[in-house]
Design a protein around this motif. Structure first.
Motif, short mmCIF file in Angstrom:
data_model
loop_
_atom_site.label_atom_id
_atom_site.label_comp_id
_atom_site.label_asym_id
_atom_site.label_seq_id
_atom_site.Cartn_x
_atom_site.Cartn_y
_atom_site.Cartn_z
N GLY A 97 0.80 -1.22 0.00
CA GLY A 97 0.00 0.00 0.00
C GLY A 97 0.83 1.26 0.00
O GLY A 97 0.46 2.27 -0.62
N GLU A 98 1.96 1.25 0.72
CA GLU A 98 2.82 2.43 0.75
C GLU A 98 3.40 2.71 -0.63
O GLU A 98 3.47 3.87 -1.06
CB GLU A 98 3.96 2.23 1.76
N GLN A 100 2.01 1.86 -3.49
CA GLN A 100 0.90 2.32 -4.32
C GLN A 100 0.60 3.79 -4.06
O GLN A 100 0.30 4.55 -4.99
CB GLN A 100 -0.33 1.46 -4.05
N ARG A 101 0.68 4.18 -2.80
CA ARG A 101 0.43 5.59 -2.45
C ARG A 101 1.46 6.51 -3.11
O ARG A 101 1.11 7.52 -3.72
CB ARG A 101 0.48 5.75 -0.93
N ARG A 102 2.73 6.13 -2.99
CA ARG A 102 3.80 6.99 -3.50
C ARG A 102 3.86 6.97 -5.03
O ARG A 102 3.96 8.02 -5.67
CB ARG A 102 5.13 6.52 -2.91
N ALA A 105 0.95 8.86 -6.63
CA ALA A 105 1.10 10.31 -6.60
C ALA A 105 2.05 10.78 -7.70
O ALA A 105 1.80 11.79 -8.37
CB ALA A 105 1.61 10.75 -5.23
N HIS A 215 -0.81 16.68 -3.28
CA HIS A 215 -1.55 15.49 -3.67
C HIS A 215 -2.44 15.03 -2.52
O HIS A 215 -2.07 15.14 -1.34
CB HIS A 215 -0.58 14.37 -4.06
N THR A 217 -2.95 12.27 -1.22
CA THR A 217 -2.39 11.25 -0.33
C THR A 217 -1.60 11.85 0.83
O THR A 217 -1.21 11.12 1.75
CB THR A 217 -1.47 10.30 -1.12
#
Length: 404
Positions: A97-98, A100-102, A105, A215, A217
């Motif tokens: 998940g980390e 995917q977040r980065r 963005a 962003h 996130t």
């Protein structure tokens, strides 16, 4: 060399003919080979196309967090490959998940850029650089052109002041060298990116750092700083060498030259051919085994390092396309694969930069030709990146141009 003796995959011999070396390794060891990196550190070299695809498509089995490595107790503080494996809190080593977040963005921040505007930026950068040597009748298309075009484009989309670009170009070039000043130069690049993030935090604009900072996130300044360095590295050297390798092939290969100048195929197709034949990103560190498993008939242990052989996978005889298909077949591994492959729209933007740089050069210097014997061209002795030290050319001197 005995059948199962690990291959020492370091030294100047790597640059001589990597394709031949990869095929020798494949013939002796198969699709997954035991290797020794600098200082005889053991690892696995994944060179089968299907095996590379399997590793990159299964992050739950082969992960990016290098802190899993079972060899850390044996790694000296000055190990030359530490910049590739030393964990840092960037998108490069993030997982699940980390990541995917980065990565999401970054993709969003880049995708906003209008492709027509990006092409215009590339055209202006290419013309600006050609203007510096157009009247000389000679140039080094690596140092004076191919490696610099991506930096000018990145500086523009990062929102850097024009006055800062020459210094950034010089520092990045020096940081990629093997000289004593490389570490200091990279330190200056880092400092410049940190200042840029702080500036954009206070004065946001229509640029990549500002979009990352704002962003949804909720990226921190430190995360934006780290990920900008990743984008900078991922775009500059691979794209610069992509341009340089394509120009080299154009100058020494008559069939390829015809394709670049509108005969057999478009510039985009010719560039795709380069990714099959001489991809800039040859190999990549890497992945670390999450648990014991089998890969290509090998028993891989938890924490083992896997080096991904992108160039060798592209040459896997089980999947390699015929000569006439390399311009249109985009199933190569040159941009990686899976969630840690080059983030969309990175490949598209890299192709726009490379395509535009070559088209502008051919338009401005239509009679450009190699100024030395092809045997004098020297590849940089790198296992990781395929690129020339220099590409000396000559041409009919011409005048400067200007684009609005």
């Amino acid at each position: 060399m005995k059948a199962e003796e690990p291959v020492r995959l370091y030294g100047t011999h790597i640059a001589a003919d990597p394709a031949e070396l990869y095929e020798e390794i494949r013939g002796r060891h198969g699709s997954v080979a035991p290797i020794l990196l600098d200082d005889d550190v053991p690892a696995w070299f994944v060179i089968g196309y299907r095996e590379v695809h399997h590793v990159t498509a299964n992050p739950q089995m082969f992960a990016r967090d290098s802190r899993r490595w079972n060899q850390w107790p044996n790694i000296p503080e000055n190990w030359p490959l530490l910049p590739y494996v030393g964990w840092n809190p960037s998108v490069m080593f993030a997982e699940a998940g980390e990541h995917q977040r980065r990565a999401g963005a970054i993709g969003d921040a880049l995708d906003v850029i209008d492709r027509t505007e990006l092409t215009s930026i590339c055209e202006r950068a290419s013309d600006l650089l050609i203007d510096t040597f157009a009247g000389d009748g000679e140039a080094d298309l690596v140092a004076q052109y191919a490696t610099i075009v991506p930096l000018y484009v990145l500086a523009k989309i990062f929102g850097l002041p024009d006055a800062d670009v020459p210094t950034l170009v010089q520092d990045i070039a020096e940081s990629l060298d093997v000289g004593e000043g490389a570490a200091d130069a990279y330190g200056r690049v880092q400092a410049r990116m940190q200042r840029l993030v702080k500036d954009k935090k206070d004065r946001p604009g229509p640029d990549v750092p500002s979009r990352l900072l704002n962003h949804p996130t909720g990226l921190t300044e430190e995360e934006v700083f780290m990920d900008l360095l990743v984008v900078l590295a991922a775009a500059q050297a691979p794209t610069g060498n992509w341009i340089g390798n394509a120009l080299r092939l154009m100058l020494i290969d008559d069939d390829f030259s015809v394709s670049l100048q509108g005969g057999r195929s478009s510039v985009a197709q010719a560039l795709n051919e380069v990714l099959w034949k001489d991809t800039p990103t040859q190999n990549f560190i890497g992945r670390w085994a999450v648990h014991d498993c089998e890969l290509g008939g090998r028993r891989v242990h938890r924490g083992d390092l896997l080096v991904l052989g992108f160039a060798a996978a592209n040459r896997d005889p089980q999947v390699r396309p015929s000569f006439h298909d390399t311009g249109t077949n985009r199933a190569h591994m040159s941009f990686g694969h899976g969630e840690h492959g080059c983030t969309y729209p990175g490949p598209e933007m890299g192709e726009i930069m490379a395509k535009t740089a070559i088209e502008v050069l051919l338009d401005r210097l239509p009679d450009v030709r190699l100024a030395v014997d092809v045997k004098e061209l020297q590849w940089r002795p790198s296992l990781w990146m395929r690129g020339l030290f220099a590409l000396p050319v000559s041409f009919t001197p011409t005048t400067r141009v200007s684009r609005g």
